[in-house]
Design an enzyme around this catalytic site. Structure first.
Site, mmCIF file in Angstrom:
data_model
loop_
_atom_site.group_PDB
_atom_site.id
_atom_site.type_symbol
_atom_site.label_atom_id
_atom_site.label_comp_id
_atom_site.label_asym_id
_atom_site.label_seq_id
_atom_site.Cartn_x
_atom_site.Cartn_y
_atom_site.Cartn_z
ATOM 1 N N LYS A 1 15.960 25.084 28.256
ATOM 2 C CA LYS A 1 16.957 26.107 28.616
ATOM 3 C C LYS A 1 17.603 26.661 27.338
ATOM 4 C CE LYS A 1 16.317 26.051 32.946
ATOM 5 N NZ LYS A 1 15.741 27.209 33.616
ATOM 6 N N SER B 1 21.609 26.908 32.308
ATOM 7 C CA SER B 1 22.269 25.756 32.934
ATOM 8 C C SER B 1 23.420 25.270 32.072
ATOM 9 C CB SER B 1 21.232 24.632 33.080
ATOM 10 O OG SER B 1 21.859 23.413 33.371
ATOM 11 N N TYR C 1 14.091 18.998 29.301
ATOM 12 C CA TYR C 1 14.447 20.081 30.235
ATOM 13 C C TYR C 1 15.609 20.904 29.682
ATOM 14 C CZ TYR C 1 16.911 22.407 34.030
ATOM 15 O OH TYR C 1 17.580 23.352 34.770
#
Ligand code: NAD
Ligand code: UD1
Length: 359
Positions: free
Chosen positions: A166, A136, A162
């Site tokens: 990644k 992302s 989060y």
């Protein structure tokens, strides 16, 4: 360019990006084996295949193999690898809510990082060494410059668990690729996926209150929510509202197939930005949606969302050059396709069940 990696293993295949990518894979002639644990997707009526993938089969006229399975269940994962001859993995499965990740960080680390470690260990055991990972733009954190290219520092200013999953997974996969010969690790850094397949049969179906802009707008349009809250109008952007690089999910899906087609020529480990290179503000998105659909979106400007950034947009020229891929669809097409999906499926895949649960 050749297409001989025929069987692709897709994790999180029932989800938003996964289902659209599987559709493109099937149309391009690949065979697909997919798993999902339904933590963020809807099982099918008969429990065997999720509704999203049932519709993908209808749209393509092709079938895929699906297993309801959790990535944390390593034994079951191994059974799939021993049953199918898999050439490449596309790894979508993850928990993805930024706000939730701040409340239950350990669940995010266990699911996203633990699930990836299980997956890569099983891949290693069965000699499957090609992996395309859904990363992302969040790994870049606050931009030091724009547009963001792949050389921009990553990880240093990720503001939430989060985003850190990644970043950590990118680092883990890089280490795996440098520890052992033969790996191809492709890190795809998505910007803001929106839109839906042009049929309106599949699309984004967030559970509960949407976190992201486009699904929120479309739920306001379909009258599931009274109005949109615009998070801040004091950013350093043309109209003060946040600016992002929205990319049509079908363009994004094509990006995965472009990687598969070029895999042989690719470096051991490489990251690509997948975006359009154009930023649009929240007010520009609202206007485009209204123009594309004729539906008015009531909104109120409120304070900034914690941790929100002013502007983010991609330099995707590396993907253009090395993958022969470019996002083609306009913001108006993204809005029109989102609306076709939402208006034909006001309650998403769950239909009546969703109506009860969301009331
Ligand atoms: P999604 O939630 O629609 O799809 C993810 C799927 O993974 C879900 O169907 C969920 O049920 C499944 N899943 C989660 N944990 C699992 C596990 N342990 N075992 C098996 N299945 C599991 O999300 P999406 O929007 O399709 O995103 C796909 C990927 O792209 C994710 O990794 C996400 O972090 C990443 N990503 C998404 C966006 C976005 O805005 N949609 C942006 C950047 C990156
Ligand atoms: C969010 C995530 C990010 C993730 C990305 C793509 C946060 C803080 N960040 O980022 O980690 O990679 O999605 O999934 O959640 N907006 C409103 N009202 C709303 C919703 C959004 O005004 O109800 C604004 C936001 O302030 C932002 C823009 O719309 O300016 C886009 O927001 P969103 O869709 O959540 O994407 P990101 O902020 O890029």
């Amino acid at each position: 360019m050749q297409m001989f990696r025929t069987t692709v293993f897709v994790t999180g295949g029932a989800g938003y990006v996964g289902s659209h990518t599987i559709l493109v894979l099937l149309n391009a002639g690949y065979e697909v084996v997919a798993i999902d644990n339904f933590v963020n997707a809807i099982p099918g009526k008969d429990g065997s295949i999720p509704e999203s993938l049932h519709r993908v089969q209808e749209l393509t006229g092709k079938s895929l193999t699906f297993y309801k399975m959790d990535l944390l269940d390593k034994e079951s994962l191994e059974s799939i690898f021993s049953k199918h001859k898999l050439e490449c993995v596309i790894h979508f499965a993850a928990l993805k809510s930024v706000g939730e990740s701040c409340q239950i960080p350990l669940d995010y680390y266990r699911n996203n990082i633990g699930g990836t470690i299980n997956l890569v260990e099983v891949m290693k055991k069965f000699g499957v060494k090609n992996i395309i990972f859904s990363s992302s733009a969040t790994v870049y954190g606050a931009p030091q410059y724009l547009p963001l290219d792949e050389k921009h520092p990553v990880g240093t200013s990720c503001t939430n668990p989060y985003g850190r999953t990644k970043y950590f997974i990118e680092e883990i996969l890089k280490d795996v690729a440098s520890a052992e010969k033969g790996w191809k690790v492709i890190l795809l850094r998505y910007f803001n996926p929106v839109g839906a397949h042009e049929s309106g049969k599949i699309g984004e179906d967030p559970q509960g209150i949407p976190n992201n802009l486009m699904p929120y707008i479309s739920q306001v349009a379909v009258k599931r929510r009274p109005e949109l809250q615009v998070f801040g109008n004091d950013f350093n952007t043309p109209d003060g509202t946040g600016m992002r690089d929205y990319i049509h999910v079908m363009d994004l899906a094509e990006g995965h197939v472009a990687v598969l087609k070029n895999l042989d020529a690719m470096k051991t480990c490489v990251a690509y930005n997948l975006g359009t290179g154009h930023g649009y503000t929240v007010l520009q998105v609202i206007k485009a949606f209204e123009e594309a659909t004729g539906v008015k979106i009531p909104y109120t400007v409120v304070g900034r969302r914690i941790g929100d950034l002013g502007s983010l947009y991609a330099d995707s020229s590396l993907a253009e050059k090395e993958l022969d891929w470019k996002a083609k669809k306009s913001l108006v097409e993204m809005c029109a396709d989102t609306w076709r999906w939402q208006s034909q499926n006001p309650m998403g895949f769950r239909g009546e069940i969703a109506a009860i649960q969301n009331s």
